[in-house]
Design an enzyme around this catalytic site. Structure first.
Site, PDB file in Angstrom:
ATOM      1  N   CYS A 184       0.821  -1.209   0.000  1.00  0.00           N
ATOM      2  CA  CYS A 184       0.000   0.000   0.000  1.00  0.00           C
ATOM      3  C   CYS A 184       0.859   1.265   0.000  1.00  0.00           C
ATOM      4  CB  CYS A 184      -0.946  -0.006   1.184  1.00  0.00           C
ATOM      5  SG  CYS A 184      -0.127  -0.176   2.796  1.00  0.00           S
ATOM      6  N   HIS A 232      -2.058   1.634   7.384  1.00  0.00           N
ATOM      7  CA  HIS A 232      -2.356   1.403   5.970  1.00  0.00           C
ATOM      8  C   HIS A 232      -2.170   2.711   5.207  1.00  0.00           C
ATOM      9  CE1 HIS A 232      -4.123  -0.502   2.488  1.00  0.00           C
ATOM     10  NE2 HIS A 232      -5.156   0.315   2.462  1.00  0.00           N
ATOM     11  N   ASN A 238      -8.037   3.917  -2.271  1.00  0.00           N
ATOM     12  CA  ASN A 238      -7.470   2.731  -1.649  1.00  0.00           C
ATOM     13  C   ASN A 238      -6.778   1.877  -2.713  1.00  0.00           C
ATOM     14  OD1 ASN A 238      -6.847   0.981   0.403  1.00  0.00           O
ATOM     15  ND2 ASN A 238      -8.915   0.222   0.710  1.00  0.00           N
TER      16      ASN A 238
END
Length: 340
Positions: free
Chosen positions: A144, A287, A307
């Site tokens: 990520c 994240h 995302n």
């Protein structure tokens, strides 16, 4: 004991392997329906029973939330049969001693000239300007941080040139170990910016993402195929909690690479609305994401966040996160952006 450990190792391997794709599920009625729509296959009946127990608990949470929450909705997706430990491997925003040594003391930077609050637009969305690439799918790899760094840079490059160019997460995944990142085991967006400042990052089509770390294609004597490299002069770090500067940067310069706490099951199963589950305030950020805009709905402010769980997650791969003075989910704790 050894047999038990081997069984759980196999369970983890099989479940994570399914994340190579992230199918769009619709109206999942029961576990058999879930299996048909995801195409998941388990090793044996014991594993099936184990996964079904997780699925049932997840479905109960989804159903309960959707009956009582008017702010955001959940929907069963490919994560619904996975353990918290398995899902934690996807939360790859992680600091390291090496990386912090490089970034320590990095100056904060404010956009100049700074508009007054009154001059900032009430809402702003880089997607509407054409400055955001489609959400990628990180798969079973905790990359990520690489998606966050490249996503922010893509937006700033678009603002400068008017051209939207997808950049290579795989490049950062494979080549930035010396900057404190650990490939699929996690990293930090600022470590990615450090690497890009020194070496640049190539285009996604020159160095495609494969959901696992490989040997770096760049060495001391060769660059990337076609020498298609984007570099930055530096990067800027926003003071933790400074949400006003976040808005100023987004509205005047480009998207932000930020961190968020994505641990709650409600986050993993999010499907739409303004996410405001207080559970995400109980742990540290873990994240990395890209904040591409902000807005308001029925008097409630929110951030628009990209995302890396594919376009089949959330609102087409994006989510809206409650924006309030309490720094919801830690979204304003670790934000930075490239300086071209």
């Amino acid at each position: 004991m050894l047999q038990l450990l081997l069984l759980f190792a196999c369970l983890n391997a099989v479940s994570l392997q399914t994340l190579q794709s992230f199918p769009k599920l619709t109206n999942v009625r029961d576990f058999d329906d879930f299996l048909r729509q995801t195409g998941k296959v388990y090793l044996d009946e014991k594993e099936r029973e184990f996964r079904e127990s997780i699925f049932v608990a997840t479905k109960s949470l989804v159903d309960l939330n959707n009956r009582h929450s008017s702010s955001y909705k959940l929907s069963l997706n490919a994560f619904a049969d996975m353990t918290r430990k398995e899902l934690s491997s996807l939360l790859g925003s992680k600091l390291s001693v090496e990386g912090e040594t490089l970034t320590k003391g990095h100056i904060n930077f404010l956009p100049a000239p700074q508009p007054s609050d009154a001059n900032l637009p009430e809402s702003f969305d880089w997607r509407e300007k054409g400055g955001v690439t489609p959400p990628g799918h990180q798969g079973s790899c905790g990359a990520c941080w690489a998606f966050s760094a490249t996503g922010s840079l893509e937006g700033h490059l678009f603002r400068r040139t008017g051209v939207l160019v997808p950049l290579s997460q795989q490049n950062l995944l494979d080549c930035s170990d010396a900057y404190g990142s650990n490939g699929c085991d996690g990293g930090f967006q600022e470590y990615g910016f450090e690497y890009i400042r020194d070496h640049g990052v190539t285009l996604a089509n020159k160095y495609p993402y494969v959901q696992k770390a490989l040997d770096c294609k760049r060495n001391d004597t060769t660059t990337f195929p076609g020498d298609s490299i984007v570099k930055i002069r530096d990067y800027a770090r926003i003071k933790a909690g400074d949400q006003q500067t976040m808005k100023q940067v987004i509205a005047t310069l480009g998207p932000l690479a930020c961190s968020v706490n994505a641990s709650p099951t409600s986050f993993q199963q999010y499907s739409g609305g303004i996410y405001d589950d207080e559970e995400c305030n109980k742990e540290e950020v873990n994240h990395a994401v890209v904040v591409v805009g902000y807005g308001s709905e029925n008097g409630r402010d929110y951030w628009i966040v990209k995302n890396s769980y594919s376009e089949n997650w959330g609102e087409g791969g994006f989510f809206r996160l409650l924006s309030n003075p309490s720094n919801f989910c830690g979204i304003a704790s670790e934000c930075s952006y490239p300086i071209l």
